[in-house]
Design an enzyme around this catalytic site. Structure first.
Site, short mmCIF file in Angstrom:
data_model
loop_
_atom_site.label_atom_id
_atom_site.label_comp_id
_atom_site.label_asym_id
_atom_site.label_seq_id
_atom_site.Cartn_x
_atom_site.Cartn_y
_atom_site.Cartn_z
N LYS A 197 0.83 -1.21 0.00
CA LYS A 197 0.00 0.00 0.00
C LYS A 197 0.86 1.25 0.00
CE LYS A 197 0.85 1.32 4.46
NZ LYS A 197 1.57 2.52 4.85
N ASP B 267 -2.18 -1.91 10.05
CA ASP B 267 -2.30 -1.92 8.59
C ASP B 267 -2.85 -3.23 8.03
OD1 ASP B 267 -1.37 0.65 8.27
OD2 ASP B 267 0.71 0.04 7.92
O1 C5P Z 1 0.17 -1.63 14.51
P1 C5P Z 1 1.61 -1.72 14.17
O2 C5P Z 1 2.31 -2.83 14.88
O3 C5P Z 1 1.87 -1.72 12.69
O4 C5P Z 1 2.26 -0.35 14.70
C1 C5P Z 1 3.63 -0.25 15.02
C2 C5P Z 1 3.84 0.93 15.96
O5 C5P Z 1 3.56 2.16 15.27
C3 C5P Z 1 2.92 0.95 17.16
O6 C5P Z 1 3.45 0.19 18.22
C4 C5P Z 1 2.86 2.45 17.50
O7 C5P Z 1 4.01 2.83 18.23
C5 C5P Z 1 2.95 3.10 16.12
N1 C5P Z 1 1.61 3.45 15.61
C6 C5P Z 1 0.96 4.56 16.15
N2 C5P Z 1 -0.29 4.89 15.69
C7 C5P Z 1 -0.88 4.17 14.71
C8 C5P Z 1 -0.24 3.04 14.15
C9 C5P Z 1 1.02 2.71 14.63
O8 C5P Z 1 1.50 5.24 17.03
N3 C5P Z 1 -2.11 4.52 14.31
#
Ligand code: C5P
Length: 321
Positions: A12, A161
């Site tokens: 994406k 995501d």
């Molecule tokens: O959800 P994912 O593991 O991909 O996200 C990785 C990190 O990115 C999270 O632990 C967080 O610190 C940050 N994040 C965030 N806000 C979001 C998505 C991700 O702060 N909406």
């Protein structure tokens, strides 16, 4: 008797990424517009003969095939890998909802076509494809699949995501970026994705943005997606070029200053260049397929050692093969 269950899922680009304040749970509220691109990860669950006993992981390991030259090496064959966790989560949800059945062990094979830690959600695509493949595997051995709502719920738990990798197309994401609504779009858009092979950790990028905002009040959240929504329906890449925006770009440039030169080069060769998600991949928007291939070759000549791909969006979400 099938001995493997396969699915693919797209990468994406965020056409718009507006980042709100940090929340108590460590995440940030987002207002984002995703476009899925036809650069796809493929996941195969290959059945091993030995049956797994109840309660333990059905996964025996992960094999990765690199589709890109010179990928960053990374510890992949581990239960903490998102693809592994996705298969375990699907099996656990199925055991909770239906009478448990004996399931054979599977080995996960991933054909990686999306940059690792690049800001294109390659790991999330692996998880989404794994959920779809795992549902087919469960249906084969038990007669019951997991429904779409359950897959979406599991996807949310795996990462912000992952639900979009499941859904594909064009979508508005709010909340953590995982509350999705499909967006109208017309035509296809061609991109060149350039990865300078310096990984960025997503969590760190959000933290750097918080710090930058502390010192620079001009870095306000951009939470209005009207312009990009209109651009998507115009089917005109020149209009979309003027509508692209990423609040996380300031953080990516702070962490990897070499991205500035890459963005300038992309802007000079094509319609627009923007950091994809949390980076470091730079997404360069082109007029059409021919233009994208020209731009890819021109940038490859200038930035040796970088990885480059031409791809178009929107693309379908996770699909059983
Ligand atoms: O959800 P994912 O593991 O991909 O996200 C990785 C990190 O990115 C999270 O632990 C967080 O610190 C940050 N994040 C965030 N806000 C979001 C998505 C991700 O702060 N909406």
């Amino acid at each position: 008797m099938p001995n493997q269950f396969s699915a693919s899922a797209p990468g994406k680009v965020n056409l718009h990424l507006g980042v709100g304040e940090a929340r108590a749970d460590g995440y940030h509220d987002l207002v984002t517009v995703f476009q899925a691109v036809d650069q796809r990860e493929v996941v195969r669950l290959v059945v091993d003969d030995a049956a797994a006993s109840e309660g333990e992981s059905v996964v025996s390991g992960i094999t990765t095939h690199w589709m890109l030259e010179g990928e960053l090496s990374e510890q992949i064959d581990t239960p903490s890998n998102l693809a592994w966790r996705a298969v375990d989560a699907a099996v656990e949800a199925h055991r909770a909802a239906f009478t448990p059945v004996a399931l054979p062990k599977v080995r996960i094979e991933v054909d990686k076509a999306i940059f690792v830690a690049g800001g294109m959600a390659g790991g999330s695509a692996d998880a989404a494809a794994s959920l779809v493949a795992a549902s087919a595997y469960l249906e084969h051995y038990s007669g019951t699949a997991l429904d779409q709502d359950k897959l979406t719920e599991l996807a949310k738990n795996l990462g912000a995501d992952v639900p979009f990798a499941l859904m594909g197309g064009n979508a508005l994401g709010t909340g953590r970026g995982d509350d999705l609504v499909e967006m109208l779009g017309r035509g296809e858009f061609w991109w060149v994705f350039v990865n300078p092979r310096v990984a960025i950790n997503t969590g760190e990028a959000f933290g750097v943005l918080d710090d930058l905002r502390h010192d620079n009040p001009a870095l306000v959240p951009h939470l209005d997606t009207t312009t990009v929504a209109q651009a998507l329906t115009s089917s005109d890449p020149e209009v979309l070029a003027g509508a692209l925006h990423n609040d996380l770009q300031a953080a990516a440039l702070e962490m990897r200053p070499q991205l500035t030169e890459l963005i300038r080069a992309g802007e000079a060769e094509a319609l627009a260049a923007i950091v994809s998600g949390s980076g470091p991949t730079v997404a360069v928007l082109c007029r059409d397929s021919d233009h994208a291939h020209e731009v890819r070759d021109a940038l490859a000549g200038r930035f040796s050692g970088y990885e480059l791909i031409a791809a178009h969006g929107p693309a379908a979400g996770a699909t059983l093969l």
